[in-house]
Structure formats: structure tokens, C-alpha cells
Design an enzyme around this catalytic site. Structure first.
Site, PDB file in Angstrom:
ATOM      1  N   SER A  51       0.975  -1.204   0.020  1.00  0.00           N
ATOM      2  CA  SER A  51       0.018   0.202  -0.009  1.00  0.00           C
ATOM      3  C   SER A  51       0.952   1.185   0.038  1.00  0.00           C
ATOM      4  O   SER A  51       0.378   2.311  -0.269  1.00  0.00           O
ATOM      5  CB  SER A  51      -0.774   0.050   1.191  1.00  0.00           C
ATOM      6  OG  SER A  51      -1.956  -1.042   1.118  1.00  0.00           O
ATOM      7  N   GLY A 235      -3.851  -1.986  -1.546  1.00  0.00           N
ATOM      8  CA  GLY A 235      -2.990  -1.618  -2.478  1.00  0.00           C
ATOM      9  C   GLY A 235      -2.742  -0.233  -2.355  1.00  0.00           C
ATOM     10  O   GLY A 235      -3.514   0.600  -1.841  1.00  0.00           O
ATOM     11  N   GLY A 237      -2.285   3.505  -4.357  1.00  0.00           N
ATOM     12  CA  GLY A 237      -2.655   4.768  -5.454  1.00  0.00           C
ATOM     13  C   GLY A 237      -4.010   5.153  -5.255  1.00  0.00           C
ATOM     14  O   GLY A 237      -4.859   5.065  -4.421  1.00  0.00           O
ATOM     15  N   CYS A 263      -9.405  -1.751   2.849  1.00  0.00           N
ATOM     16  CA  CYS A 263      -8.561  -0.627   2.169  1.00  0.00           C
ATOM     17  C   CYS A 263      -8.765  -0.144   0.977  1.00  0.00           C
ATOM     18  O   CYS A 263     -10.031   0.388   0.520  1.00  0.00           O
ATOM     19  CB  CYS A 263      -7.159  -0.789   2.761  1.00  0.00           C
ATOM     20  SG  CYS A 263      -6.142   0.814   2.505  1.00  0.00           S
ATOM     21  N   LEU A 264      -7.940  -0.241  -0.238  1.00  0.00           N
ATOM     22  CA  LEU A 264      -8.236  -0.158  -1.518  1.00  0.00           C
ATOM     23  C   LEU A 264      -9.431  -0.777  -2.045  1.00  0.00           C
ATOM     24  O   LEU A 264     -10.487  -0.370  -2.872  1.00  0.00           O
ATOM     25  CB  LEU A 264      -6.902  -0.343  -2.311  1.00  0.00           C
ATOM     26  CG  LEU A 264      -7.135  -0.037  -3.966  1.00  0.00           C
ATOM     27  CD1 LEU A 264      -7.609   1.212  -4.115  1.00  0.00           C
ATOM     28  CD2 LEU A 264      -6.132  -0.401  -4.589  1.00  0.00           C
ATOM     29  N   GLN A 267     -12.690   0.983  -1.131  1.00  0.00           N
ATOM     30  CA  GLN A 267     -12.975   2.038  -1.848  1.00  0.00           C
ATOM     31  C   GLN A 267     -13.250   1.688  -3.586  1.00  0.00           C
ATOM     32  O   GLN A 267     -14.357   2.310  -3.723  1.00  0.00           O
ATOM     33  CB  GLN A 267     -11.588   2.885  -2.127  1.00  0.00           C
ATOM     34  CG  GLN A 267     -11.042   3.483  -0.892  1.00  0.00           C
ATOM     35  CD  GLN A 267      -9.674   4.177  -0.972  1.00  0.00           C
ATOM     36  OE1 GLN A 267      -9.197   3.967  -1.940  1.00  0.00           O
ATOM     37  NE2 GLN A 267      -9.243   4.421   0.279  1.00  0.00           N
ATOM     38  N   ASN A 305      -4.155   3.061   6.895  1.00  0.00           N
ATOM     39  CA  ASN A 305      -3.043   3.300   5.740  1.00  0.00           C
ATOM     40  C   ASN A 305      -3.759   3.549   4.566  1.00  0.00           C
ATOM     41  O   ASN A 305      -3.929   2.937   3.727  1.00  0.00           O
ATOM     42  CB  ASN A 305      -2.191   2.068   5.573  1.00  0.00           C
ATOM     43  CG  ASN A 305      -1.201   2.468   4.612  1.00  0.00           C
ATOM     44  OD1 ASN A 305      -0.880   3.758   4.184  1.00  0.00           O
ATOM     45  ND2 ASN A 305      -0.330   1.587   3.605  1.00  0.00           N
ATOM     46  N   PHE A 308      -7.126   8.150   0.564  1.00  0.00           N
ATOM     47  CA  PHE A 308      -8.508   8.552  -0.262  1.00  0.00           C
ATOM     48  C   PHE A 308      -9.541   8.111   0.657  1.00  0.00           C
ATOM     49  O   PHE A 308      -9.349   7.205   1.640  1.00  0.00           O
ATOM     50  CB  PHE A 308      -8.390   7.826  -1.344  1.00  0.00           C
ATOM     51  CG  PHE A 308      -7.506   8.586  -2.647  1.00  0.00           C
ATOM     52  CD1 PHE A 308      -7.806   9.470  -3.391  1.00  0.00           C
ATOM     53  CD2 PHE A 308      -6.135   7.988  -2.452  1.00  0.00           C
ATOM     54  CE1 PHE A 308      -6.770  10.110  -4.306  1.00  0.00           C
ATOM     55  CE2 PHE A 308      -5.236   8.297  -3.545  1.00  0.00           C
ATOM     56  CZ  PHE A 308      -5.588   9.382  -4.454  1.00  0.00           C
ATOM     57  N   HIS A 347      -7.332  -1.401   8.565  1.00  0.00           N
ATOM     58  CA  HIS A 347      -6.713  -3.119   8.087  1.00  0.00           C
ATOM     59  C   HIS A 347      -6.889  -3.953   9.231  1.00  0.00           C
ATOM     60  O   HIS A 347      -6.462  -3.844  10.434  1.00  0.00           O
ATOM     61  CB  HIS A 347      -5.032  -2.906   7.926  1.00  0.00           C
ATOM     62  CG  HIS A 347      -4.832  -2.308   6.553  1.00  0.00           C
ATOM     63  ND1 HIS A 347      -4.316  -3.124   5.656  1.00  0.00           N
ATOM     64  CD2 HIS A 347      -4.492  -1.049   6.207  1.00  0.00           C
ATOM     65  CE1 HIS A 347      -3.971  -2.390   4.612  1.00  0.00           C
ATOM     66  NE2 HIS A 347      -4.135  -1.075   5.023  1.00  0.00           N
ATOM     67  N   GLU A 349      -6.488  -6.966   9.743  1.00  0.00           N
ATOM     68  CA  GLU A 349      -5.216  -7.840   9.988  1.00  0.00           C
ATOM     69  C   GLU A 349      -4.269  -7.260  10.778  1.00  0.00           C
ATOM     70  O   GLU A 349      -3.340  -7.834  11.506  1.00  0.00           O
ATOM     71  CB  GLU A 349      -4.801  -8.420   8.727  1.00  0.00           C
ATOM     72  CG  GLU A 349      -3.795  -7.414   8.221  1.00  0.00           C
ATOM     73  CD  GLU A 349      -4.411  -6.385   7.352  1.00  0.00           C
ATOM     74  OE1 GLU A 349      -3.599  -5.272   6.951  1.00  0.00           O
ATOM     75  OE2 GLU A 349      -5.589  -6.187   7.330  1.00  0.00           O
TER      76      GLU A 349
END
Length: 376
Positions: A51, A235, A237, A263-264, A267, A305, A308, A347, A349
Site C-alpha cells: 500500500s 493496495g 494509489g 482498504c483500496l 474504496q 493506511n 483517499f 486493516h 489484520e
């Protein structure tokens, strides 16, 4: 104790602010987005988390590297960050299991590290102005500043790169426990947008057989694998760039297969349902973030983490908000009405961080159990 020869090093932000320090890693130069992480421990897990790919990570905690490096604690096969910024590191390893110092770990992975930086000043600057891009050099401080600002400007023009394609697996990989009988595991397909090893380990410990697939894998192929559940991983970006992932998720949502986004992945799931994304001023990076569970009214401490966040005002009527940040009220969790689909911005985990959100993996497995039972 290792003897590390310290060379002069430099960090220059895009606004021209300069920070001078000492090199503790590889020799070279690099440009990346400068973010700060507030975690006290877990530096190894942080810098090997995909990430953080393409970013320069500044640690706010003043002492980094005290216990050295244990390779089995990596969250991926290598260091993912562009560079590391910190106040002070230690090359005396205090954990008997670890044989490698933090500085040596950076050097072996050809990663720039700079110590002696006033990271509190740097953090306050980022909090006030917002995240900036920066240039790091461990080749001395006698450089042309105008030339560096020009290089940063050129880099900014190319900043919306598809980072996921640079970190995802290139082929399908199977993860499972040894000697597990075929009929006694849950078949989970995980999209690798930059997945952490700890996510895979948590699912395996809950009886899952993980089929890790590249980020660009077509939804039709995923469905052909007859999964009991689908994981959308973390991930790097800007999620809006990954149109291929959004299209695949939209197709998968037409099935009844349970989906869990992290996370990503969280989104991307929201965008696939029509939501919009906001770029945060300086993001959430740390392992001490309080999040409110709106279903239980309890507070959990989480590892975060992300740069966005989902724009709550753009959520469709089929989405329920399940979690919010106690720091800034940003959206932290959602679930879909009448579908076994949910996601979490943080996260669960951890690695590093508290285990308060591990129950989300069990929630996913419960949905998987129900789906598997009903599809027979």
C-alpha cells in the site's frame, strides 16, 4: 553492532522546504509522495506493505529499528517504499531472533534512508499544508535546488500512474494449509491489488484456501473458479484510476457471492456502487486510529493506511454506513442491503497494530458459510 558509515543526505519538499540529515541506507536519489506514520512499532511491516508503494514514509516515533529485522515478518517479498525518513535509528539489535539491522535491511533492498531529520517539524508541516511530494538524496547535499524543483514538477505530471499493476501478482497462486481435506476448506478468490501476507494468513487460519489472482483478472474467470467468497485486497494509489477493477467488481455484484473489501478494495467497492472518492489532506497512516462501529456502538482501535476516502454524500441508497473515524468522521465501513457484501477502510489484520477488528474476517467467513450451504 554494525558499523554504518554515515553520509550527508537531504529531503526537499515540493514547496522548497529543506531537511538535512544522514544517510542510513542505499546511495542514490528518489522522488515520491511524503507521508507520515504515527506507529510506535511495526516499522518492518510498514515498509514492506505494498500500500506504501512509491511513497516516502516519515516515522513520527523518534527511535526506529530497535529490535532489528525478522524476515518472516515481512508483508511482501521486498521493501515497497521509495525512501524512509526518521529521527534516529539503532544498529544494536535487542531481539535475539533478529540478525539483521534496520540500516542493513534498507541497504540490501537498495532503499534510501535518512536519519537525523526533525520528523515532528516535518509532520506539522504536512498536517498544515497537506501531503507533498519530495526529493531525497543520499549522495550529498551539494545539489542544484532549481533543478530538483524542476524534477519534482515533472514527476507530479506523471503521478497518476497505475501502481496496482506494478505490485500485483503476475500469475495465479494458491495458498492453503498443508494436509487439509478438499471438502473442509472455503474456496476464496482474492484479487491482488497489493495484498499483505497477514491478510492471507488470517484467512488460511480460518480454514480458507486462497486463490490469489492478478488485479486485472476478468470477473468471468473468477466466477468460473466457483468461489465461496471473494476478497478485494488493499493496495496503493488512486482508486479512480483502476477502471478495470471497478468493472469487474460491478459484474461480481450481480452474483450472490460474498465479497469483502479491505482498504483500496473498500474504496473500489464503493465506486462500483456509484460513490465518489475524496483525496484526503494528509491521509491516515498509523496503528492507533479509533473507529466507531455504528452497529454495536463500540469503539475499536485500528490500523490505518490510506490517502483517499469515500465521499459519504455520494452513497447510493443500497449502502449502509457501518463504521466512521473518530478522528475526522470519515467513512470507515459499509455494507450492501440484501447482499452479502461489506468492506472496511482500515486493516483488520493489523500488522502492525491492535487486533480489535479481526472479527471482520469471521464476519466474512459467516457469510461464506451461509452462501456455501445455500448453493448446494
Amino acid at each position: 553492532m554494525e558499523n554504518i558509515l554515515l553520509n550527508k543526505a537531504l529531503l526537499i519538499l515540493e514547496d522548497g522546504t529543506k531537511f538535512y540529515g544522514n544517510s542510513i541506507g542505499a546511495k542514490g536519489t528518489s522522488i515520491g509522495e511524503v507521508i507520515f506514520n504515527t506507529s510506535i512499532t511495526g516499522y518492518q511491516e510498514i515498509i514492506t506493505d505494498p500500500s506504501y508503494f512509491n511513497q516516502i514514509v516519515a516515522f513520527t516515533y523518534p527511535h526506529i529499528g530497535n529490535i532489528g529485522i525478522e524476515i518472516n515478518n515481512n508483508e511482501s517479498s521486498k521493501i515497497q517504499v521509495k525512501a524512509v525518513i526518521l529521527y534516529q535509528t539503532h544498529n544494536i539489535i535487542s531481539d535475539f531472533r533478529n540478525k539483521l539491522s534496520f540500516s542493513r535491511f534498507l541497504l540490501l533492498n537498495n532503499i534510501i534512508g535518512i536519519s537525523g531529520i526533525d520528523t515532528r517539524k516535518l509532520t506539522r508541516l504536512i498536517r498544515k499544508s497537506g501531503t507533498q511530494y519530495g526529493y531525497v538524496s543520499s549522495e550529498g547535499t551539494n545539489i542544484n535546488f532549481k533543478e530538483i524543483k524542476s524534477k519534482i514538477k515533472i514527476f507530479l505530471e506523471k503521478k497518476n500512474l497505475d501502481l496496482v499493476k506494478l505490485v500485483t501478482t503476475k500469475r495465479k497462486i494458491i495458498y492453503k494449509k498443508k494436509y487439509i481435506e478438499k471438502n473442509f476448506f472455503y474456496n476464496i478468490v482474492a484479487y491482488d491489488f497489493g495484498i499483505k501476507f497477514s491478510i492471507i494468513k488470517n484467512l488460511i487460519n480460518l480454514g480458507c484456501r486462497i486463490t490469489l489472482v492478478p488485479a486485472t483478472t476478468k470477473s468471468k474467470y473468477v466466477i468460473s473458479l466457483n468461489p465461496d467468497g471473494i476478497l478485494l485486497s488493499n493496495g496503493p494509489g488512486n482508486p479512480e484510476i483502476y477502471k478495470y477493477a471497478i468493472r469487474n467488481i460491478q459484474c461480481l455484484l450481480e452474483t450472490k457471492i460474498p465479497i469483502f473489501g479491505i482498504c483500496l478494495g473498500h474504496q473500489l467497492l464503493a465506486i462500483a456502487n456509484g460513490a465518489k472518492i475524496l483525496k484526503m489532506k494528509f491521509g491516515h497512516h498509523g496503528s492507533n486510529h479509533p473507529v466507531k462501529d455504528l452497529e454495536t456502538n463500540k469503539i475499536i482501535i485500528t490500523s490505518q493506511n490510506h490517502d483517499f476516502a469515500i465521499d459519504k454524500s455520494t452513497l447510493s441508497k443500497n449502502i449502509i454506513i457501518t463504521h466512521i473515524s473518530m478522528f475526522d468522521q470519515t467513512l470507515q465501513g459499509i455494507k450492501l442491503i440484501n447482499k452479502p457484501v461489506f468492506s472496511f477502510q482500515g486493516h483488520p489484520e493489523s500488522s502492525p497494530g491492535p487486533k480489535d477488528a479481526l472479527f471482520l474476517f469471521k464476519n466474512f467467513i459467516n457469510l461464506v458459510k451461509d452462501y456455501r450451504l445455500n448453493k448446494k
